[in-house]
Design a protein around this motif. Structure first.
Motif, short mmCIF file in Angstrom:
data_model
loop_
_atom_site.label_atom_id
_atom_site.label_comp_id
_atom_site.label_asym_id
_atom_site.label_seq_id
_atom_site.Cartn_x
_atom_site.Cartn_y
_atom_site.Cartn_z
N THR A 1 0.85 -1.18 0.00
CA THR A 1 0.00 0.00 0.00
C THR A 1 0.89 1.23 0.00
OG1 THR A 1 -1.73 -1.14 1.22
CG2 THR A 1 -1.84 1.25 1.20
N ARG A 2 0.69 2.08 -0.97
CA ARG A 2 1.51 3.28 -1.09
C ARG A 2 0.70 4.46 -0.53
NH1 ARG A 2 3.53 2.16 -7.20
NH2 ARG A 2 1.31 2.40 -7.57
N LEU A 3 0.95 4.76 0.72
CA LEU A 3 0.15 5.72 1.48
C LEU A 3 1.06 6.55 2.35
CD1 LEU A 3 -2.71 6.59 2.57
CD2 LEU A 3 -2.47 4.74 4.23
N ARG A 4 0.83 7.86 2.36
CA ARG A 4 1.53 8.77 3.26
C ARG A 4 0.47 9.62 3.95
NH1 ARG A 4 6.65 11.08 2.17
NH2 ARG A 4 6.29 11.87 4.25
N LEU A 5 0.58 9.74 5.27
CA LEU A 5 -0.36 10.56 6.02
C LEU A 5 0.37 11.72 6.67
CD1 LEU A 5 -2.40 7.70 7.73
CD2 LEU A 5 -2.96 8.97 5.65
N ALA A 6 -0.31 12.85 6.76
CA ALA A 6 0.27 14.02 7.43
C ALA A 6 0.49 13.68 8.90
CB ALA A 6 -0.67 15.22 7.29
N ASP A 7 1.57 14.20 9.47
CA ASP A 7 1.85 13.89 10.86
C ASP A 7 1.27 14.92 11.82
OD1 ASP A 7 3.77 15.45 9.62
OD2 ASP A 7 5.40 14.79 10.88
N GLN A 8 0.59 15.93 11.33
CA GLN A 8 -0.11 16.87 12.20
C GLN A 8 -1.54 16.99 11.71
OE1 GLN A 8 1.71 20.68 12.41
NE2 GLN A 8 3.51 19.95 13.48
N PRO A 9 -2.48 17.04 12.62
CA PRO A 9 -3.88 17.18 12.21
C PRO A 9 -4.10 18.50 11.49
CG PRO A 9 -3.67 17.44 14.58
CD PRO A 9 -2.32 17.02 14.07
N ARG A 10 -5.03 18.50 10.58
CA ARG A 10 -5.26 19.71 9.79
C ARG A 10 -5.76 20.88 10.63
NH1 ARG A 10 -10.05 18.51 5.63
NH2 ARG A 10 -10.02 16.36 6.23
N GLU A 11 -6.34 20.61 11.82
CA GLU A 11 -6.83 21.71 12.65
C GLU A 11 -5.69 22.65 13.05
OE1 GLU A 11 -9.45 18.20 13.20
OE2 GLU A 11 -7.34 18.48 13.53
N ARG A 12 -4.48 22.13 13.09
CA ARG A 12 -3.34 22.95 13.49
C ARG A 12 -2.70 23.68 12.33
NH1 ARG A 12 -0.54 18.80 17.76
NH2 ARG A 12 -2.37 18.60 19.04
N ARG A 13 -3.12 23.35 11.15
CA ARG A 13 -2.61 24.02 9.95
C ARG A 13 -3.82 24.57 9.21
NH1 ARG A 13 1.69 19.78 7.41
NH2 ARG A 13 3.12 19.74 9.16
N THR A 14 -4.04 25.83 9.31
CA THR A 14 -5.27 26.40 8.78
C THR A 14 -5.40 26.21 7.28
OG1 THR A 14 -4.19 28.55 8.61
CG2 THR A 14 -5.47 28.11 10.61
N ALA A 15 -4.30 26.09 6.55
CA ALA A 15 -4.38 25.95 5.10
C ALA A 15 -4.54 24.50 4.66
CB ALA A 15 -3.13 26.54 4.46
N ARG A 16 -4.44 23.54 5.57
CA ARG A 16 -4.48 22.13 5.18
C ARG A 16 -5.85 21.74 4.64
NH1 ARG A 16 -1.81 18.04 5.08
NH2 ARG A 16 -0.12 18.72 6.40
N LYS A 17 -5.84 21.16 3.45
CA LYS A 17 -7.05 20.62 2.86
C LYS A 17 -6.94 19.12 2.67
CE LYS A 17 -7.78 24.81 0.21
NZ LYS A 17 -7.78 25.41 -1.11
N ILE A 18 -5.71 18.62 2.72
CA ILE A 18 -5.44 17.22 2.44
C ILE A 18 -4.79 16.58 3.67
CG2 ILE A 18 -4.03 15.66 1.02
CD1 ILE A 18 -6.37 16.81 -0.51
N ASP A 19 -5.23 15.38 4.01
CA ASP A 19 -4.72 14.67 5.18
C ASP A 19 -3.64 13.65 4.84
OD1 ASP A 19 -6.57 15.78 7.26
OD2 ASP A 19 -8.03 14.95 5.85
N GLY A 20 -3.41 13.45 3.57
CA GLY A 20 -2.39 12.49 3.15
C GLY A 20 -2.47 12.26 1.66
N ALA A 21 -1.72 11.26 1.20
CA ALA A 21 -1.69 10.93 -0.22
C ALA A 21 -1.68 9.43 -0.39
CB ALA A 21 -0.46 11.55 -0.86
N TRP A 22 -2.34 8.98 -1.44
CA TRP A 22 -2.45 7.56 -1.75
C TRP A 22 -2.09 7.38 -3.21
CZ3 TRP A 22 -7.59 5.14 -3.43
CH2 TRP A 22 -7.48 3.76 -3.55
N TRP A 23 -1.24 6.41 -3.48
CA TRP A 23 -0.80 6.11 -4.84
C TRP A 23 -1.22 4.68 -5.18
CZ3 TRP A 23 5.01 5.18 -6.23
CH2 TRP A 23 5.16 5.12 -7.61
N PRO A 24 -2.44 4.51 -5.66
CA PRO A 24 -2.92 3.17 -5.99
C PRO A 24 -2.19 2.62 -7.21
CG PRO A 24 -4.50 4.79 -6.73
CD PRO A 24 -3.43 5.54 -5.97
#
Length: 137
Positions: A17-40
């Motif tokens: 599984t090719r998956l990367r997740l952000a290590d900080q929740p998006r609530e702490r980064r006001t500009a965050r729209k994406i929580d991670g990336a998946w490469w199927p």
């Protein structure tokens, strides 16, 4: 919509599984729209979804629904059986979300992942995934 419980730091995904997740929740980064990336490896959602869901943090809870862009995924089923439980698959046709998948867990929250196209070269996929988790895409 953001989750009341934040995801833990990046966790290793199951083999393959090719998956990367952000290590900080998006609530702490006001500009965050994406929580991670998946490469199927393909656009076969029924084949790819079980691996993705198996690679998610347990703190996210059981994902009951997945929203995908209807024009991208081949033969997009309405339900996919994952570990003995049905996961509802919804289609959306928003031009602004064509490269994302939205994961919903009742009572836990919503997470949005950038989908790196399966045919993307390894170096470019790595760059896109890194950008997604560090800059929120």
């Amino acid at each position: 919509m953001t989750s009341a419980s934040s995801p833990p730091p990046q966790v290793p995904a199951p083999s393959g599984t090719r998956l990367r997740l952000a290590d900080q929740p998006r609530e702490r980064r006001t500009a965050r729209k994406i929580d991670g990336a998946w490469w199927p490896r393909s656009y076969d959602l029924a084949a790819e979804l079980p691996g993705l869901l198996a690679g998610l943090p347990r703190a996210w809870g059981r994902i009951s629904s997945v929203l995908v862009h209807g024009d991208i995924w081949l033969d997009c089923p309405e339900r996919v059986d994952v570990a003995g439980q049905a996961v509802h698959v919804g289609r959306r046709d928003s031009p602004t979300a064509s490269d994302t998948v939205c994961l919903l867990a009742p009572g836990r929250g919503r997470w949005d992942l950038l989908v790196v196209p399966p045919g993307t070269a390894g170096a470019e996929a790595g760059r896109l995934m890194e950008q997604a988790v560090t800059q929120g895409a």
